[in-house]
Design an enzyme around this catalytic site. Structure first.
Site, PDB file in Angstrom:
ATOM      1  N   GLY A 252      42.562 -10.594  44.247  1.00  0.00           N
ATOM      2  CA  GLY A 252      41.806  -9.934  43.184  1.00  0.00           C
ATOM      3  C   GLY A 252      41.878  -8.425  43.173  1.00  0.00           C
ATOM      4  N   GLU A 286      45.098 -13.021  49.697  1.00  0.00           N
ATOM      5  CA  GLU A 286      45.954 -13.716  48.735  1.00  0.00           C
ATOM      6  C   GLU A 286      46.078 -12.806  47.513  1.00  0.00           C
ATOM      7  OE1 GLU A 286      43.965 -18.100  49.660  1.00  0.00           O
ATOM      8  OE2 GLU A 286      43.169 -16.870  48.070  1.00  0.00           O
ATOM      9  N   GLY A 288      48.054 -11.350  44.160  1.00  0.00           N
ATOM     10  CA  GLY A 288      49.065 -11.584  43.134  1.00  0.00           C
ATOM     11  C   GLY A 288      49.290 -10.372  42.254  1.00  0.00           C
ATOM     12  N   ARG A 289      48.285 -10.090  41.438  1.00  0.00           N
ATOM     13  CA  ARG A 289      48.394  -9.034  40.434  1.00  0.00           C
ATOM     14  C   ARG A 289      48.814  -7.689  41.017  1.00  0.00           C
ATOM     15  NH1 ARG A 289      45.467  -9.200  35.751  1.00  0.00           N
ATOM     16  NH2 ARG A 289      44.116 -10.758  36.686  1.00  0.00           N
ATOM     17  N   ARG A 325      47.717 -12.897  27.961  1.00  0.00           N
ATOM     18  CA  ARG A 325      46.536 -12.168  28.431  1.00  0.00           C
ATOM     19  C   ARG A 325      45.722 -11.489  27.334  1.00  0.00           C
ATOM     20  NH1 ARG A 325      45.152 -10.156  32.707  1.00  0.00           N
ATOM     21  NH2 ARG A 325      45.461  -8.039  32.004  1.00  0.00           N
ATOM     22  N   TYR A 329      42.079 -13.086  27.339  1.00  0.00           N
ATOM     23  CA  TYR A 329      41.031 -12.284  27.970  1.00  0.00           C
ATOM     24  C   TYR A 329      40.707 -11.016  27.184  1.00  0.00           C
ATOM     25  CZ  TYR A 329      43.136 -14.594  32.124  1.00  0.00           C
ATOM     26  OH  TYR A 329      43.674 -15.462  33.019  1.00  0.00           O
ATOM     27  N   CYS A 362      51.310 -18.790  14.839  1.00  0.00           N
ATOM     28  CA  CYS A 362      50.348 -19.072  13.776  1.00  0.00           C
ATOM     29  C   CYS A 362      48.947 -19.219  14.347  1.00  0.00           C
ATOM     30  CB  CYS A 362      50.768 -20.331  13.027  1.00  0.00           C
ATOM     31  SG  CYS A 362      52.438 -20.161  12.405  1.00  0.00           S
ATOM     32  N   GLU A 363      48.414 -18.124  14.866  1.00  0.00           N
ATOM     33  CA  GLU A 363      47.056 -18.046  15.403  1.00  0.00           C
ATOM     34  C   GLU A 363      46.585 -16.617  15.165  1.00  0.00           C
ATOM     35  OE1 GLU A 363      45.266 -20.412  16.981  1.00  0.00           O
ATOM     36  OE2 GLU A 363      46.821 -21.886  17.429  1.00  0.00           O
ATOM     37  N   TYR A 391      50.956 -12.739  35.710  1.00  0.00           N
ATOM     38  CA  TYR A 391      50.285 -13.509  34.660  1.00  0.00           C
ATOM     39  C   TYR A 391      50.900 -13.248  33.284  1.00  0.00           C
ATOM     40  CZ  TYR A 391      47.197 -13.918  38.614  1.00  0.00           C
ATOM     41  OH  TYR A 391      46.718 -14.135  39.882  1.00  0.00           O
TER      42      TYR A 391
END
Ligand SMILES: *Cc1c(COP(=O)(O)O)cnc(C)c1O
Length: 433
Positions: A252, A286, A288-289, A325, A329, A362-363, A391
Site C-alpha cells: 500500500g 508486499e 505493488g504500486r 482506474r 476509482y 459505450c459507457e 493496475y
C-alpha cells in the site's frame, strides 16, 4: 531537458522530454507508437528496478520485499524483479503459476487472497511457499485438512494469520482493506479460534501474522497503528505457546500521481521497523504500486477531436477496457501530448483549454480526465497517460471486443516487446460455436 513527472530522489527517471518529444528512457513515445501501434503500455526497466532497490535499501535483510504480482503480472516484469532479488506476493493460483513460470522462487513467495480455491491451496502447499496467509477459519480448516495429509519428513507449511487490524488508511474506500467492515482477514475472536485450531496441528506451523490495510496509503501513521495491533496479536500468540518470527505488514505504499508529496521508503521504514526489531520480529512487505506504478505509461492516439458547445472532447483509442482506474476509482492520472513539452510559462498556460479525454467504450464512465486543462492537439496525435505501470494492464479487459494492448519494456535505447498486441482471433479464443 525536463525529467520524470514527479522526480523521486535516487530513482532513475522513467519519462523525460527530449529529442523526439516525451520519451521512455531514450526512446520517443511517438516512435514506440509508430512501431508497436496504440494503445501501448511502455515500461522503464531502470525505473522499475530502482523503485525496487530503494525499497530494498530502506528495508534491508532480514526484511523481505515481496512484489505484489497483481499490480503488473507480465512475465518479463516478474523476471526482472526476481533477478533483482525480489520475493513475490500472489493472490491466486494463476499468479503463483506466473511467478514459477518467470523463474521466481516459491520459497520467497507469499500467498494471500480471501477466496483461495482448494486447487490453489494444493498448488501452494505443493510449491513450498515462504508463507501462506490465512484469511478465514474455513480456509484454515481446508489447509489443516490438506497439510495433515502431507507425508512426514516434508517441512511443515508456514502459515501467517491475516488479521483485520481495523485501521483507517485514509484512502479510497474501494482500496481500503483493513477496516472492520472490509471482507479481508480474521476478526479478533476468529484469531483466537485460529490459534486453537493450530495448536498441535500436523504439517502446519504459525510463521507470522499478516495485515494489509489498503493501497495508496499516503501517510505512515496507519502503518504504525497496524504494527502496534499486530504486535499485540504476536504477544497473544506467544502466550499461547507459538513462536511467530514474521510480521507481514502488507503493501500500500503510495505513489504520487499528482505531485503531492508522499512518504519515502525511508519514512515508511522509520514507522514500521523499530517496533518490530524491538520485539525480535522480521518484516515482510508486499509492495505493488510503489514498484511498478511510475515505471509505466499508456500511449494512446487521439482518434477524434469533438467540439461540443461547452467543452472539447478528445476520443482516444484507449478506454476503460485498457485502463480502468479513472472509471473505477475516479483516479487522477497525468496526461500530456507526447510531442509537446509540459508548459510552465504563463503565456503557454493561457493556451490550455479544459478537455474531456474519453475512450471509445459505450459507457459514460469511460473517461481518463474530465475538464482537464490541456494544450490543443489534432486527431492522430499521441497522448501519454503517466503512472500506469501498476493496475493498468493487469486490469485490462476485452470489453466491447477490443483486443488488449501490447506491452514493451524499454532499457536505455533498447525496446523489448514483452506482450504482443492481441488479435481479433484472440477475442474468440476458447469460444465454441
Ligand atoms: C494488492 C495487495 C498488495 C499490494 O498493494 P499495493 O498498493 O500495490 O502496494 C499487498 N498485499 C495484498 C494482500 C494485496 O491484496
Amino acid at each position: 531537458m525536463r525529467t520524470s513527472p514527479h522526480p523521486t530522489p535516487e530513482a532513475a527517471p522513467a519519462f523525460n522530454f527530449g529529442a523526439g518529444g516525451w520519451r521512455c528512457e531514450e526512446v520517443p513515445l511517438a516512435d514506440l507508437a509508430a512501431r508497436y501501434g496504440t494503445p501501448l503500455y511502455c515500461y522503464s526497466r531502470a525505473r522499475l528496478l530502482s523503485n525496487y532497490r530503494r525499497l530494498a535499501k530502506a528495508f534491508p535483510a532480514p526484511a523481505r520485499i515481496c512484489y505484489s504480482v497483481k499490480a503488473n503480472p507480465n512475465l518479463s516484469i516478474l523476471r526482472e524483479l526476481a533477478a533483482a532479488g525480489a520475493g513475490f506476493d500472489v493472490v491466486s493460483e494463476g499468479e503463483l503459476w506466473r511467478v514459477l513460470r518467470a523463474g521466481g522462487a516459491a520459497s520467497r513467495t507469499v500467498f494471500a487472497g480471501v477466496g483461495k480455491t482448494r486447487s490453489a491451496l494444493e498448488a501452494a502447499i505443493d510449491a513450498g511457499l515462504f508463507m501462506l496467509n490465512v484469511e478465514s477459519l474455513g480456509e484454515l480448516g481446508q489447509i489443516l485438512d490438506l497439510a495433515g495429509g502431507v507425508p512426514s519428513g516434508h517441512d511443515a507449511l508456514p502459515v501467517a494469520l491475516r488479521v483485520n487490524p481495523d485501521v483507517d488508511p485514509g484512502t479510497h474506500r474501494y482500496i481500503t482493506t483493513g477496516k472492520r467492515e472490509n471482507k479481508f482477514g480474521l476478526e479478533r475472536d476468529s484469531f483466537r479460534t485460529a490459534l486453537d485450531m493450530l495448536r498441535g496441528a500436523r504439517g502446519v506451523h504459525l510463521a507470522g501474522i499478516h495485515a494489509h490495510i489498503g493501497s495508496q496509503v499516503g501517510t505512515t501513521t496507519p502503518y504504525a497503528e497496524a504494527v502496534e495491533r499486530l504486535l499485540a496479536l504476536v504477544a497473544e500468540a506467544r502466550e499461547a505457546g507459538f513462536a511467530p518470527e514474521w510480521v507481514n505488514a502488507g503493501g500500500g505504499f503510495a505513489l504520487s500521481y499528482d505531485g503531492t508529496e508522499v512518504p519515502s521508503p525511508a519514512a515508511y521504514a522509520a514507522a514500521i521497523l523499530p517496533p518490530l526489531a524491538e520485539a525480535g520480529l522480521k518484516l515482510v512487505l508486499e509492495i505493488g504500486r510503489a514498484i511498478a506504478g511510475d515505471a509505466g505509461a499508456l500511449v494512446t492516439r487521439v482518434l477524434y477531436v469533438k467540439e461540443h458547445a461547452d467543452r472539447t472532447v478528445w476520443i482516444t483509442d484507449a478506454g476503460m477496457n485498457d485502463l480502468l482506474r479513472p472509471s473505477l476509482y475516479g483516479a487522477w492520472h497525468r496526461i500530456w501530448p507526447a510531442h509537446l513539452p509540459e508548459s510552465s510559462g504563463a503565456g503557454e498556460i493561457s493556451a490550455l483549454k479544459p478537455v474531456d479525454v474519453a475512450g471509445p467504450i459505450c459507457e459514460s464512465s469511460d473517461y481518463f480526465a474530465l475538464g482537464r486543462p490541456l494544450p490543443p492537439v489534432h486527431a492522430g496525435d499521441c497522448l501519454a497517460v503517466f503512472d500506469t505501470g501498476a493496475y493498468g494492464m493487469s486490469m485490462a479487459s476485452q470489453y466491447n471486443s477490443h483486443p488488449r494492448p501490447a506491452e514493451v519494456l524499454v532499457d536505455g535505447c533498447e525496446v523489448r516487446l514483452i506482450r504482443r498486441r492481441e488479435t481479433l482471433e484472440d477475442l474468440v479464443r476458447g469460444e465454441e460455436v
